[in-house]
Design an enzyme around this catalytic site. Structure first.
Site, PDB file in Angstrom:
ATOM      1  N   GLU A 198      -0.771  -5.218   8.693  1.00 55.62           N
ATOM      2  CA  GLU A 198       0.049  -4.586   9.727  1.00 55.62           C
ATOM      3  C   GLU A 198      -0.533  -4.849  11.118  1.00 55.62           C
ATOM      4  O   GLU A 198      -1.760  -4.821  11.289  1.00 55.62           O
ATOM      5  CB  GLU A 198       0.104  -3.071   9.491  1.00 55.62           C
ATOM      6  CG  GLU A 198       0.776  -2.688   8.193  1.00 55.62           C
ATOM      7  CD  GLU A 198       0.856  -1.177   7.990  1.00 55.62           C
ATOM      8  OE1 GLU A 198       0.497  -0.405   8.901  1.00 55.62           O
ATOM      9  OE2 GLU A 198       1.294  -0.774   6.894  1.00 55.62           O
ATOM     10  N   LYS A 239      -0.785  -9.358   3.101  1.00 58.23           N
ATOM     11  CA  LYS A 239       0.024  -8.849   4.215  1.00 58.23           C
ATOM     12  C   LYS A 239      -0.834  -7.877   4.997  1.00 58.23           C
ATOM     13  O   LYS A 239      -1.616  -7.134   4.405  1.00 58.23           O
ATOM     14  CB  LYS A 239       1.280  -8.142   3.694  1.00 58.23           C
ATOM     15  CG  LYS A 239       2.088  -7.469   4.801  1.00 58.23           C
ATOM     16  CD  LYS A 239       3.436  -6.990   4.323  1.00 58.23           C
ATOM     17  CE  LYS A 239       3.445  -5.621   3.706  1.00 58.23           C
ATOM     18  NZ  LYS A 239       2.941  -4.542   4.570  1.00 58.23           N
ATOM     19  N   ASP A 260       0.841  -1.199   0.000  1.00 57.70           N
ATOM     20  CA  ASP A 260       0.000   0.000   0.000  1.00 57.70           C
ATOM     21  C   ASP A 260       0.878   1.251   0.000  1.00 57.70           C
ATOM     22  O   ASP A 260       0.366   2.379  -0.043  1.00 57.70           O
ATOM     23  CB  ASP A 260      -1.009   0.000   1.159  1.00 57.70           C
ATOM     24  CG  ASP A 260      -0.362   0.060   2.511  1.00 57.70           C
ATOM     25  OD1 ASP A 260       0.877  -0.083   2.595  1.00 57.70           O
ATOM     26  OD2 ASP A 260      -1.089   0.248   3.515  1.00 57.70           O
ATOM     27  N   GLU A 301       9.975  -3.613   9.914  1.00 55.25           N
ATOM     28  CA  GLU A 301      10.299  -2.326   9.286  1.00 55.25           C
ATOM     29  C   GLU A 301      10.853  -1.358  10.327  1.00 55.25           C
ATOM     30  O   GLU A 301      10.236  -1.151  11.393  1.00 55.25           O
ATOM     31  CB  GLU A 301       9.043  -1.733   8.618  1.00 55.25           C
ATOM     32  CG  GLU A 301       9.320  -0.375   7.968  1.00 55.25           C
ATOM     33  CD  GLU A 301       8.239   0.087   6.992  1.00 55.25           C
ATOM     34  OE1 GLU A 301       7.277  -0.657   6.764  1.00 55.25           O
ATOM     35  OE2 GLU A 301       8.403   1.195   6.462  1.00 55.25           O
TER      36      GLU A 301
HETATM   37  O1  KIV Z   1       3.595  -1.088   1.477  1.00 57.70           O
HETATM   38  C1  KIV Z   1       4.770  -1.496   1.378  1.00 57.70           C
HETATM   39  O2  KIV Z   1       5.446  -1.319   0.374  1.00 57.70           O
HETATM   40  C2  KIV Z   1       5.316  -2.206   2.516  1.00 57.70           C
HETATM   41  C3  KIV Z   1       6.772  -2.536   2.490  1.00 57.70           C
HETATM   42  C4  KIV Z   1       7.588  -1.346   2.739  1.00 57.70           C
HETATM   43  C5  KIV Z   1       7.097  -3.643   3.412  1.00 57.70           C
HETATM   44  O3  KIV Z   1       4.612  -2.493   3.437  1.00 57.70           O
END
Ligand code: KIV
Length: 277
Positions: free
Chosen positions: A114, A112, A44, A181
């Site tokens: 968070e 993915k 994102d 991160e």
């Molecule tokens: O959104 C993204 O590109 C990410 C990466 C930096 C891990 O979450």
């Protein structure tokens, strides 16, 4: 990539220095695969890298699906992870619906999301439904303002203990890997050594099981002043692109482009007949 990787292949490559890169469209996905990248992330970060927002918060499911589909078209054989945007996984039901859209409509292989302990029930539900989930800890951009901005996380004892506990919770909930991160390298090393699943670092030092960068940062097409310590710009493609565009503009204004070599001819008799009515 000869054969499409699976989550099991990737889990089995803990310690193998996996290479992950973001991709948001067909040409960049194609380029990344041609360059030997193992895993593509439709992050994102799209919001900032491509859509011109100053955070990831405004990014919608529709934005993400649009770009995930494009990346899939550019890299049909790649392992592609799609990022769940802000609030798209706020409840288990919403997370299931949205994650399913990534797999069914965009052909993503995994999602993915968070967060730590607090998202474990969501991760469990997704994994139970057969959706592979990558976690994301440390600096989590969707909640960056609550974390004090885009800065190094988990620097003190409490933060370090919380990171370890969050990583454990995500692994127990069924995540197959975790992005770390902006965390201190020695702490990322400790999390990596304790985790049974691969960690993928960005600003987390050399001892994670893999690394990820944002494509636009790596090739140097983000703002020249964006230079976080962890970032290595492997090219200054932005400058090369600006120079190419400036040359095009100059040649058009000077009447040098298009020249004969870049124009199409026509049969002279045909042209004469057209001219004479
Ligand atoms: O959104 C993204 O590109 C990410 C990466 C930096 C891990 O979450």
């Amino acid at each position: 990539m000869d054969r499409k990787l699976t989550v099991l292949d990737l889990k089995g490559r803990k310690g193998a220095r996996l290479v992950m890169l973001t991709a948001y469209d067909a040409p960049t996905a194609r380029l990344a695969v041609a360059a030997g990248v193992d895993v593509l992330l439709v992050g994102d970060s799209l919001g900032m890298a491509v859509l011109g927002y100053d955070s990831t918060v405004p990014v919608t499911m529709e934005d993400m699906l649009h770009h995930a589909k494009a990346a899939r078209r550019g890299a049909p054989g790649a392992f592609i992870i799609a990022d769940m945007p802000f609030l798209s996984f706020a409840t288990v039901e919403r997370a299931l619906d949205n994650a399913a859209r990534f797999l069914k409509e965009a052909g993503a292989d995994a999602v993915k999301l968070e967060g730590g302990v607090e998202v474990a029930p969501v991760v469990e539900a997704l994994v139970r439904a057969g959706i592979p989930v990558m976690g994301h800890l440390g600096l989590t951009p969707q909640t960056a303002s609550a974390l004090g901005g885009f800065k190094l996380q988990a620097r003190d004892e409490d933060g370090g203990r919380k990171l370890l506990a969050d990583a454990r919770a995500l692994e127990q909930a069924g995540c197959w890997s975790i992005v770390l991160e902006l965390v201190p390298a020695p702490l990322a090393k400790l999390v990596t050594s304790r985790a049974g699943i691969p960690t993928i670092g960005i600003g987390a030092g050399p001892d994670c099981d893999g690394q990820v960068l944002v494509y636009h940062d790596l090739v140097g097409i983000t703002a020249p002043e964006f230079r976080p310590k962890f970032l290595k710009r492997y090219a200054e493609a932005g400058e090369a692109m600006r120079a190419a565009i400036a040359q095009y503009a100059a040649e058009v204004r000077a009447g040098r482009y298009p020249d004969e070599a870049h124009s199409f001819g026509m049969n002279a008799d045909v042209l004469r007949r057209i001219e004479s009515g």
